[in-house]
Design a protein around this motif. Structure first.
Motif, PDB file in Angstrom:
ATOM      1  N   THR A   1     -17.986   1.924   5.709  1.00  0.00           N
ATOM      2  CA  THR A   1     -16.798   1.653   6.509  1.00  0.00           C
ATOM      3  C   THR A   1     -17.046   2.183   7.915  1.00  0.00           C
ATOM      4  O   THR A   1     -17.350   3.365   8.088  1.00  0.00           O
ATOM      5  CB  THR A   1     -15.557   2.333   5.923  1.00  0.00           C
ATOM      6  OG1 THR A   1     -15.278   1.774   4.627  1.00  0.00           O
ATOM      7  CG2 THR A   1     -14.339   2.121   6.817  1.00  0.00           C
TER       8      THR A   1
ATOM      9  N   ASP B   1     -17.139  -8.587  -0.308  1.00  0.00           N
ATOM     10  CA  ASP B   1     -16.048  -8.996   0.570  1.00  0.00           C
ATOM     11  C   ASP B   1     -15.948  -8.049   1.763  1.00  0.00           C
ATOM     12  O   ASP B   1     -16.374  -6.894   1.707  1.00  0.00           O
ATOM     13  CB  ASP B   1     -14.719  -8.995  -0.180  1.00  0.00           C
ATOM     14  CG  ASP B   1     -14.592 -10.162  -1.142  1.00  0.00           C
ATOM     15  OD1 ASP B   1     -15.095 -11.253  -0.826  1.00  0.00           O
ATOM     16  OD2 ASP B   1     -13.989  -9.975  -2.223  1.00  0.00           O
TER      17      ASP B   1
ATOM     18  N   GLU C   1      -6.806 -11.943   1.118  1.00  0.00           N
ATOM     19  CA  GLU C   1      -5.750 -11.115   0.558  1.00  0.00           C
ATOM     20  C   GLU C   1      -5.492  -9.958   1.517  1.00  0.00           C
ATOM     21  O   GLU C   1      -6.281  -9.712   2.430  1.00  0.00           O
ATOM     22  CB  GLU C   1      -6.140 -10.592  -0.828  1.00  0.00           C
ATOM     23  CG  GLU C   1      -6.323 -11.697  -1.856  1.00  0.00           C
ATOM     24  CD  GLU C   1      -6.819 -11.186  -3.193  1.00  0.00           C
ATOM     25  OE1 GLU C   1      -6.305 -11.649  -4.231  1.00  0.00           O
ATOM     26  OE2 GLU C   1      -7.729 -10.332  -3.206  1.00  0.00           O
ATOM     27  N   GLY C   2      -4.398  -9.249   1.317  1.00  0.00           N
ATOM     28  CA  GLY C   2      -4.095  -8.152   2.236  1.00  0.00           C
ATOM     29  C   GLY C   2      -2.998  -7.267   1.699  1.00  0.00           C
ATOM     30  O   GLY C   2      -2.626  -7.327   0.522  1.00  0.00           O
TER      31      GLY C   2
ATOM     32  N   ARG D   1      -9.147  -3.075   8.576  1.00  0.00           N
ATOM     33  CA  ARG D   1      -7.977  -2.207   8.466  1.00  0.00           C
ATOM     34  C   ARG D   1      -7.627  -1.637   9.839  1.00  0.00           C
ATOM     35  O   ARG D   1      -8.479  -1.441  10.692  1.00  0.00           O
ATOM     36  CB  ARG D   1      -8.245  -1.041   7.496  1.00  0.00           C
ATOM     37  CG  ARG D   1      -8.892  -1.465   6.207  1.00  0.00           C
ATOM     38  CD  ARG D   1      -8.762  -0.463   5.086  1.00  0.00           C
ATOM     39  NE  ARG D   1      -8.982   0.926   5.433  1.00  0.00           N
ATOM     40  CZ  ARG D   1      -8.747   1.944   4.603  1.00  0.00           C
ATOM     41  NH1 ARG D   1      -8.241   1.697   3.396  1.00  0.00           N
ATOM     42  NH2 ARG D   1      -8.988   3.188   4.967  1.00  0.00           N
TER      43      ARG D   1
ATOM     44  N   THR E   1     -13.396  -6.139   4.526  1.00  0.00           N
ATOM     45  CA  THR E   1     -12.019  -5.694   4.703  1.00  0.00           C
ATOM     46  C   THR E   1     -11.837  -5.117   6.102  1.00  0.00           C
ATOM     47  O   THR E   1     -12.625  -4.276   6.529  1.00  0.00           O
ATOM     48  CB  THR E   1     -11.630  -4.636   3.657  1.00  0.00           C
ATOM     49  OG1 THR E   1     -11.806  -5.173   2.346  1.00  0.00           O
ATOM     50  CG2 THR E   1     -10.182  -4.209   3.835  1.00  0.00           C
TER      51      THR E   1
ATOM     52  N   TRP F   1     -17.611  -3.322   4.590  1.00  0.00           N
ATOM     53  CA  TRP F   1     -18.372  -4.469   4.094  1.00  0.00           C
ATOM     54  C   TRP F   1     -19.579  -3.973   3.315  1.00  0.00           C
ATOM     55  O   TRP F   1     -20.321  -3.102   3.793  1.00  0.00           O
ATOM     56  CB  TRP F   1     -18.826  -5.340   5.266  1.00  0.00           C
ATOM     57  CG  TRP F   1     -19.561  -6.588   4.868  1.00  0.00           C
ATOM     58  CD1 TRP F   1     -19.108  -7.598   4.081  1.00  0.00           C
ATOM     59  CD2 TRP F   1     -20.886  -6.961   5.248  1.00  0.00           C
ATOM     60  NE1 TRP F   1     -20.057  -8.589   3.961  1.00  0.00           N
ATOM     61  CE2 TRP F   1     -21.161  -8.220   4.675  1.00  0.00           C
ATOM     62  CE3 TRP F   1     -21.857  -6.354   6.050  1.00  0.00           C
ATOM     63  CZ2 TRP F   1     -22.378  -8.873   4.848  1.00  0.00           C
ATOM     64  CZ3 TRP F   1     -23.071  -7.007   6.234  1.00  0.00           C
ATOM     65  CH2 TRP F   1     -23.322  -8.252   5.644  1.00  0.00           C
TER      66      TRP F   1
ATOM     67  N   LYS G   1      -8.375  -8.545   3.453  1.00  0.00           N
ATOM     68  CA  LYS G   1      -9.677  -8.774   2.819  1.00  0.00           C
ATOM     69  C   LYS G   1     -10.134 -10.200   3.098  1.00  0.00           C
ATOM     70  O   LYS G   1      -9.396 -11.165   2.839  1.00  0.00           O
ATOM     71  CB  LYS G   1      -9.586  -8.550   1.312  1.00  0.00           C
ATOM     72  CG  LYS G   1     -10.922  -8.669   0.591  1.00  0.00           C
ATOM     73  CD  LYS G   1     -10.767  -9.214  -0.818  1.00  0.00           C
ATOM     74  CE  LYS G   1     -10.549 -10.714  -0.831  1.00  0.00           C
ATOM     75  NZ  LYS G   1     -10.494 -11.322  -2.181  1.00  0.00           N
TER      76      LYS G   1
ATOM     77  N   ASP H   1       0.411  -4.838  -2.059  1.00  0.00           N
ATOM     78  CA  ASP H   1      -0.647  -5.835  -1.921  1.00  0.00           C
ATOM     79  C   ASP H   1      -0.082  -7.242  -2.015  1.00  0.00           C
ATOM     80  O   ASP H   1       0.856  -7.496  -2.785  1.00  0.00           O
ATOM     81  CB  ASP H   1      -1.704  -5.653  -3.021  1.00  0.00           C
ATOM     82  CG  ASP H   1      -2.291  -4.265  -3.033  1.00  0.00           C
ATOM     83  OD1 ASP H   1      -2.766  -3.813  -1.971  1.00  0.00           O
ATOM     84  OD2 ASP H   1      -2.281  -3.619  -4.101  1.00  0.00           O
TER      85      ASP H   1
END
Length: 266
Positions: free
Chosen positions: A78, A116, A153-154, A120, A118, A93, A141, A177
């Protein structure tokens, strides 16, 4: 700088506070991370600083209906950048992961590729000083993995930290979520919750956590529960090593997840 010189510099660094789990967001505060365990902290990366938090090794094992699944993440970094004195942007990732499945007949199949991605954003909502810290953390995501569900998605998490005398910190992690339906035709909600109790022992911090996720898919709710334990070591204010184990508490949760990680800020 040679290895011996580097090691000497790390251990000669000023000792961190002996009775406070790191939760600060200032440039001179010890590194504060969203790992180990599944919890997030309300702290943000200091403005203009870069922070990397990564699994160096992550192994997941699960057995359902006689089918065993093993997944290896060879790294899972991250990357964080401090945008302001109270906010940062984050990118997660996994550049390479491999999944093996073994059925009841002994047949083995495997698939590998990238994970995947993500994205943030964390905004701390409370002042720098204080025993109570609160942040909001929206995320999304992006479906870059071959082994994922192929959907965006998130959600949003709300990290809450409360430090008490004696080196203890209580962390709560409510999260909402927005997930893709199992059949890919729509969206539904899920909720995540956790209670994390951490104790500082000099340069070491021990974390104990109870975690749950409730996935309200239209085909049926999937409930997961785990007990997570980990140990972090900060030999230098900007360097952290950690090791952890997540133990599934029901059949819907991976039986065991073990990992070793490293975090640094510069």
């Amino acid at each position: 700088m040679g290895t011996l010189t580097l090691s000497a510099a790390l251990f000669a660094a000023p000792a961190m506070a002996q009775d406070v789990v790191p939760t600060g967001s200032t440039p001179d505060a010890p590194i504060c991370t969203d790992r180990p365990t599944k919890s997030n902290f309300a702290c943000t990366v200091p403005k203009g600083k870069v922070q990397i938090e990564a699994d160096t090794f992550n192994w997941l094992s699960n057995t359902v209906a006689g089918v065993r699944t093993d997944q290896l993440l060879f790294t899972n970094p991250t990357f964080k950048y401090g945008l302001t004195d109270s906010s940062d942007i984050q990118l997660n990732w996994a550049p390479f992961t491999r999944v093996w499945t073994r059925d009841a007949s002994g047949n083995v199949a495997s698939v590998s590729g990238v994970g995947d991605m993500t994205v943030r954003f964390k905004q701390r909502l409370t002042p720098l000083e204080g025993d109570f810290q609160l942040a909001i953390l929206p995320f999304a995501k992006l479906p870059t993995a071959r082994t994922g569900n192929g959907n965006v998605e998130g959600g949003v998490a709300v990290p809450i930290n409360y430090s008490v005398p004696g080196g203890w910190t209580l962390t709560l992690g409510p999260q909402l979520d927005v997930l893709a339906d199992f059949d890919g035709r729509g969206r539904h909600l899920g909720v995540t919750g956790l209670v994390n109790i951490a104790k500082q022992f000099g340069q070491f911090t021990l974390y104990n956590e109870i975690w749950t996720n409730q996935n309200f898919d239209p085909t049926g709710t999937v409930s997961q529960y785990s007990y997570d334990i980990s140990l972090a070591w900060q030999p230098h204010p900007t360097l952290q090593f950690d090791v952890g184990l997540n133990i599934g508490l029901n059949r819907n949760t991976p039986d065991v997840v073990s990992y070793v990680g490293i975090s640094t800020r510069f």
